[in-house]
Design an enzyme around this catalytic site. Sequence first.
Site, PDB file in Angstrom:
ATOM      1  N   CYS A   1     -19.512  -4.027  -7.915  1.00  0.00           N
ATOM      2  CA  CYS A   1     -19.475  -4.696  -6.825  1.00  0.00           C
ATOM      3  C   CYS A   1     -18.084  -5.534  -6.758  1.00  0.00           C
ATOM      4  O   CYS A   1     -17.283  -5.399  -7.673  1.00  0.00           O
ATOM      5  CB  CYS A   1     -20.595  -5.776  -7.110  1.00  0.00           C
TER       6      CYS A   1
ATOM      7  N   TYR B   1      -7.257  -3.472   5.179  1.00  0.00           N
ATOM      8  CA  TYR B   1      -8.293  -3.874   5.987  1.00  0.00           C
ATOM      9  C   TYR B   1      -8.406  -5.573   5.483  1.00  0.00           C
ATOM     10  O   TYR B   1      -7.974  -5.653   4.448  1.00  0.00           O
ATOM     11  CB  TYR B   1      -9.634  -3.194   5.844  1.00  0.00           C
TER      12      TYR B   1
ATOM     13  N   HIS C   1     -18.778   6.362  -7.120  1.00  0.00           N
ATOM     14  CA  HIS C   1     -19.541   6.726  -5.847  1.00  0.00           C
ATOM     15  C   HIS C   1     -19.670   8.325  -5.855  1.00  0.00           C
ATOM     16  O   HIS C   1     -19.595   9.071  -4.881  1.00  0.00           O
ATOM     17  CB  HIS C   1     -18.701   6.488  -4.670  1.00  0.00           C
TER      18      HIS C   1
ATOM     19  N   ASN D   1     -15.547  -2.432   4.366  1.00  0.00           N
ATOM     20  CA  ASN D   1     -15.026  -1.027   5.183  1.00  0.00           C
ATOM     21  C   ASN D   1     -16.183  -0.386   5.963  1.00  0.00           C
ATOM     22  O   ASN D   1     -15.876   0.520   6.436  1.00  0.00           O
ATOM     23  CB  ASN D   1     -14.198   0.017   4.387  1.00  0.00           C
TER      24      ASN D   1
ATOM     25  N   ARG E   1      -8.525   0.626 -12.238  1.00  0.00           N
ATOM     26  CA  ARG E   1      -8.902   1.297 -11.281  1.00  0.00           C
ATOM     27  C   ARG E   1      -7.790   2.042 -10.791  1.00  0.00           C
ATOM     28  O   ARG E   1      -6.952   1.321 -10.463  1.00  0.00           O
ATOM     29  CB  ARG E   1      -9.837   0.620 -10.216  1.00  0.00           C
TER      30      ARG E   1
ATOM     31  N   TYR F   1     -11.242   6.398  -8.001  1.00  0.00           N
ATOM     32  CA  TYR F   1     -11.821   6.654  -6.854  1.00  0.00           C
ATOM     33  C   TYR F   1     -11.133   7.622  -6.094  1.00  0.00           C
ATOM     34  O   TYR F   1      -9.920   7.410  -5.583  1.00  0.00           O
ATOM     35  CB  TYR F   1     -11.839   5.348  -5.889  1.00  0.00           C
TER      36      TYR F   1
ATOM     37  N   ARG G   1      -6.534   6.208   2.888  1.00  0.00           N
ATOM     38  CA  ARG G   1      -6.839   5.193   3.984  1.00  0.00           C
ATOM     39  C   ARG G   1      -6.965   3.909   3.279  1.00  0.00           C
ATOM     40  O   ARG G   1      -6.998   2.780   4.077  1.00  0.00           O
ATOM     41  CB  ARG G   1      -8.251   5.571   4.498  1.00  0.00           C
TER      42      ARG G   1
ATOM     43  N   ASP H   1     -22.352  -2.227  -4.834  1.00  0.00           N
ATOM     44  CA  ASP H   1     -21.159  -1.986  -4.123  1.00  0.00           C
ATOM     45  C   ASP H   1     -20.672  -3.231  -2.904  1.00  0.00           C
ATOM     46  O   ASP H   1     -20.151  -3.094  -2.072  1.00  0.00           O
ATOM     47  CB  ASP H   1     -21.195  -0.488  -2.977  1.00  0.00           C
TER      48      ASP H   1
END
Length: 297
Positions: free
Chosen positions: A35, A52, A184, A256, A127, A160, A133, A251
């Site tokens: 999270c 974003y 994921h 996004n 991470r 990721y 993107r 999450d």
Amino acid sequence: MTTETTTMATEPPTFHPNPSKPVYVPPAGAVDAHCHVFGPAARFPFAPERKYTPTDAPKEKLFALRRHLGFARNVIVQASCHGKDNAALIDALETEPETTRGVAVVAPSITDEELQKMDRAGVRAVRFNFLKRLVDAAPREDFQRVAERVARLGWHVVVYFEMPDLADLAPFLRGLPTTVVIDHMGRPDVADGAAAASFAAFVELLEDEKFWVKVGCPERLTVKGPPYRDVVPFARRLVETYPDRVLWGTDWPHPNMKSHIPDDGLLVDLIPAIAPTPELQRKLLIDNPLRLYWGEK
Ligand code: 0GY
């Protein structure tokens, strides 16, 4: 820094204002192991290089959600919108030191003192984000150097990426000097089905015990939409094949998300479908995250 990025408009909320109460009751002490916290931007500004700009999703809201969903602990992951400034993450960890751990994003230039300070705050991993993107590409040598530095602290690496990039990344990931947690489920193409060769290759990669995998995030992977049943076979296969190296997370606040706003209660209600026995649920939600993030046996 460009004017364009600094004036990027704040996106509408991606998290549910009033998620349902799940029918499934997690075992006492359960961990939401993926999270985020965002802002508040007035105190913790977003990174100039972000792709974003999310709505504020502060620690208070995260901790209220965890109570509502029946969870006891969080592993909070630094997201790309906060770049390499981990201040909001550290602040959340310091607010709830017993019940949170963190995954940071750092530059190779970070000092040992800064790493040690993060360690004291509860950071246990870095991470590496390979999604074009979300982040500008970084040289793999940089990631390698960071991994070698954090290995000395007993931390691990969270990665990721998307499934089409796995073949290219696999040798690099295998060579990293730490445990590697994959976010994921490696983002499989759910339209192909869990019997696809690409997912089989992913399952095979995980035979190497250095790899762990997060089996959440159906809301991003689904083709059919809520209640995300099309994603269950992927997660269940991983849970049943590698019960001691799987993690689960909401999450939240679903940065996004463009297709819909997920109901976190529905996400929790998928757990018995992906981990069908109490023993698998205990490993997924308690034993595994406590071993990896709290150092418990
Ligand atoms: C996630 C997924 C996403 C975003 C990030 O760092 C991030 O900004 O991870 C995504 O857009 O797929 O895990 O939160």
